[in-house]
Design a protein around this motif. Structure first.
Motif, PDB file in Angstrom:
ATOM      1  N   GLU A   1       0.835  -1.202   0.000  1.00 26.59           N
ATOM      2  CA  GLU A   1       0.000   0.000   0.000  1.00 26.59           C
ATOM      3  C   GLU A   1       0.871   1.254   0.000  1.00 26.59           C
ATOM      4  O   GLU A   1       0.624   2.181  -0.782  1.00 26.59           O
ATOM      5  CB  GLU A   1      -0.917  -0.006   1.211  1.00 26.59           C
ATOM      6  N   ASP A   2       1.897   1.293   0.835  1.00 28.33           N
ATOM      7  CA  ASP A   2       2.799   2.447   0.872  1.00 28.33           C
ATOM      8  C   ASP A   2       3.508   2.640  -0.467  1.00 28.33           C
ATOM      9  O   ASP A   2       3.667   3.764  -0.946  1.00 28.33           O
ATOM     10  CB  ASP A   2       3.839   2.294   1.986  1.00 28.33           C
ATOM     11  N   THR A   3       3.932   1.540  -1.059  1.00 22.69           N
ATOM     12  CA  THR A   3       4.612   1.606  -2.358  1.00 22.69           C
ATOM     13  C   THR A   3       3.665   2.098  -3.441  1.00 22.69           C
ATOM     14  O   THR A   3       4.036   2.955  -4.257  1.00 22.69           O
ATOM     15  CB  THR A   3       5.184   0.219  -2.726  1.00 22.69           C
TER      16      THR A   3
ATOM     17  N   ILE B   1       3.903   5.355  -5.890  1.00 20.19           N
ATOM     18  CA  ILE B   1       3.777   5.248  -7.352  1.00 20.19           C
ATOM     19  C   ILE B   1       2.690   6.190  -7.859  1.00 20.19           C
ATOM     20  O   ILE B   1       2.902   6.939  -8.812  1.00 20.19           O
ATOM     21  CB  ILE B   1       3.469   3.791  -7.780  1.00 20.19           C
ATOM     22  N   ARG B   2       1.547   6.187  -7.214  1.00 18.70           N
ATOM     23  CA  ARG B   2       0.421   6.977  -7.739  1.00 18.70           C
ATOM     24  C   ARG B   2       0.596   8.472  -7.518  1.00 18.70           C
ATOM     25  O   ARG B   2      -0.013   9.268  -8.221  1.00 18.70           O
ATOM     26  CB  ARG B   2      -0.910   6.470  -7.206  1.00 18.70           C
ATOM     27  N   THR B   3       1.400   8.879  -6.545  1.00 17.03           N
ATOM     28  CA  THR B   3       1.582  10.315  -6.315  1.00 17.03           C
ATOM     29  C   THR B   3       2.818  10.878  -7.012  1.00 17.03           C
ATOM     30  O   THR B   3       2.878  12.074  -7.263  1.00 17.03           O
ATOM     31  CB  THR B   3       1.669  10.633  -4.806  1.00 17.03           C
ATOM     32  N   LYS B   4       3.791  10.020  -7.353  1.00 20.79           N
ATOM     33  CA  LYS B   4       5.038  10.529  -7.922  1.00 20.79           C
ATOM     34  C   LYS B   4       5.315  10.070  -9.348  1.00 20.79           C
ATOM     35  O   LYS B   4       6.300  10.487  -9.935  1.00 20.79           O
ATOM     36  CB  LYS B   4       6.217  10.131  -7.028  1.00 20.79           C
TER      37      LYS B   4
ATOM     38  N   TRP C   1       7.150  -6.857 -10.399  1.00 22.33           N
ATOM     39  CA  TRP C   1       7.186  -6.957  -8.935  1.00 22.33           C
ATOM     40  C   TRP C   1       5.768  -7.115  -8.384  1.00 22.33           C
ATOM     41  O   TRP C   1       5.513  -7.971  -7.533  1.00 22.33           O
ATOM     42  CB  TRP C   1       7.874  -5.722  -8.346  1.00 22.33           C
ATOM     43  N   LEU C   2       4.849  -6.308  -8.893  1.00 24.29           N
ATOM     44  CA  LEU C   2       3.459  -6.389  -8.432  1.00 24.29           C
ATOM     45  C   LEU C   2       2.829  -7.741  -8.786  1.00 24.29           C
ATOM     46  O   LEU C   2       2.037  -8.282  -8.014  1.00 24.29           O
ATOM     47  CB  LEU C   2       2.633  -5.235  -9.006  1.00 24.29           C
ATOM     48  N   LEU C   3       3.186  -8.294  -9.937  1.00 24.35           N
ATOM     49  CA  LEU C   3       2.682  -9.624 -10.302  1.00 24.35           C
ATOM     50  C   LEU C   3       3.215 -10.686  -9.330  1.00 24.35           C
ATOM     51  O   LEU C   3       2.489 -11.608  -8.955  1.00 24.35           O
ATOM     52  CB  LEU C   3       3.052  -9.971 -11.747  1.00 24.35           C
ATOM     53  N   SER C   4       4.464 -10.531  -8.898  1.00 28.24           N
ATOM     54  CA  SER C   4       5.019 -11.450  -7.896  1.00 28.24           C
ATOM     55  C   SER C   4       4.304 -11.287  -6.556  1.00 28.24           C
ATOM     56  O   SER C   4       4.052 -12.273  -5.851  1.00 28.24           O
ATOM     57  CB  SER C   4       6.521 -11.211  -7.723  1.00 28.24           C
ATOM     58  N   ILE C   5       3.986 -10.054  -6.212  1.00 31.97           N
ATOM     59  CA  ILE C   5       3.199  -9.791  -4.995  1.00 31.97           C
ATOM     60  C   ILE C   5       1.839 -10.491  -5.109  1.00 31.97           C
ATOM     61  O   ILE C   5       1.385 -11.159  -4.180  1.00 31.97           O
ATOM     62  CB  ILE C   5       3.012  -8.269  -4.782  1.00 31.97           C
TER      63      ILE C   5
ATOM     64  N   LEU D   1      12.211  -3.346  -3.323  1.00 31.57           N
ATOM     65  CA  LEU D   1      11.396  -2.519  -4.214  1.00 31.57           C
ATOM     66  C   LEU D   1      11.996  -2.463  -5.608  1.00 31.57           C
ATOM     67  O   LEU D   1      13.224  -2.440  -5.758  1.00 31.57           O
ATOM     68  CB  LEU D   1      11.273  -1.095  -3.670  1.00 31.57           C
ATOM     69  N   PRO D   2      11.154  -2.421  -6.606  1.00 35.40           N
ATOM     70  CA  PRO D   2      11.659  -2.276  -7.979  1.00 35.40           C
ATOM     71  C   PRO D   2      12.170  -0.852  -8.200  1.00 35.40           C
ATOM     72  O   PRO D   2      11.832   0.074  -7.454  1.00 35.40           O
ATOM     73  CB  PRO D   2      10.414  -2.539  -8.837  1.00 35.40           C
ATOM     74  N   ASP D   3      12.974  -0.689  -9.243  1.00 36.22           N
ATOM     75  CA  ASP D   3      13.415   0.649  -9.641  1.00 36.22           C
ATOM     76  C   ASP D   3      12.237   1.289 -10.360  1.00 36.22           C
ATOM     77  O   ASP D   3      11.929   0.959 -11.504  1.00 36.22           O
ATOM     78  CB  ASP D   3      14.634   0.550 -10.551  1.00 36.22           C
ATOM     79  N   MET D   4      11.554   2.190  -9.704  1.00 36.11           N
ATOM     80  CA  MET D   4      10.348   2.789 -10.259  1.00 36.11           C
ATOM     81  C   MET D   4      10.663   3.948 -11.194  1.00 36.11           C
ATOM     82  O   MET D   4       9.774   4.488 -11.839  1.00 36.11           O
ATOM     83  CB  MET D   4       9.431   3.252  -9.124  1.00 36.11           C
TER      84      MET D   4
END
Length: 134
Positions: free
Chosen positions: A77-79, A83-86, A97-101, A128-131
């Protein structure tokens, strides 16, 4: 005794069953939302919906004292909030990464269904992935 039996012994059956039903639906829908992050016209809807899904899982699993699920949900959720704000899009590394989650949460769904203990969180998910990269 598995995690589902433990939940039934500590909480009302209706609360546990409702959680299990909603959790299963959210896990089923997760992968579609993650893949939709790669589609420019679906990105904003998907990132916000994913945030809500993980927020809901975090809240419910925290209430039910499913600690590892609650902690991983809070981390994701924090990640997702970052992502959604930056960021205006999600790169391939982030989507993978999200698919692995999502796979981890699907394993837990199966553990709940089969009344097993929950699988341990895969340490690779905590990196964390390199966003920033495209």
């Amino acid at each position: 005794m598995g995690v589902r039996s433990d939940l039934y012994s500590n909480f009302d059956y209706e609360i546990v069953d409702e959680f299990l039903d909603h959790y299963s639906m959210m896990v089923d829908y997760m992968e579609v939302m993650i893949i939709d992050l790669s589609k420019q016209d679906m990105y904003e809807i998907s990132i916000n919906e994913l945030f809500r899904v993980f927020h809901n899982i975090k809240s419910a699993s925290s209430f039910l004292k499913i600690t590892q699920m609650s902690k991983l949900s809070a981390f994701v959720e924090d990640t997702l909030d970052t992502i959604r704000t930056k960021h205006e899009s999600a790169n391939e590394e982030t989507i993978n990464w999200l698919l692995s989650i999502s796979d981890m949460f699907a394993l837990w769904r199966d553990d709940l269904k089969n009344d097993n203990e929950l699988e341990h969180i895969k340490y690779s998910l905590l990196k964390l992935p390199d966003m920033e990269s495209s």
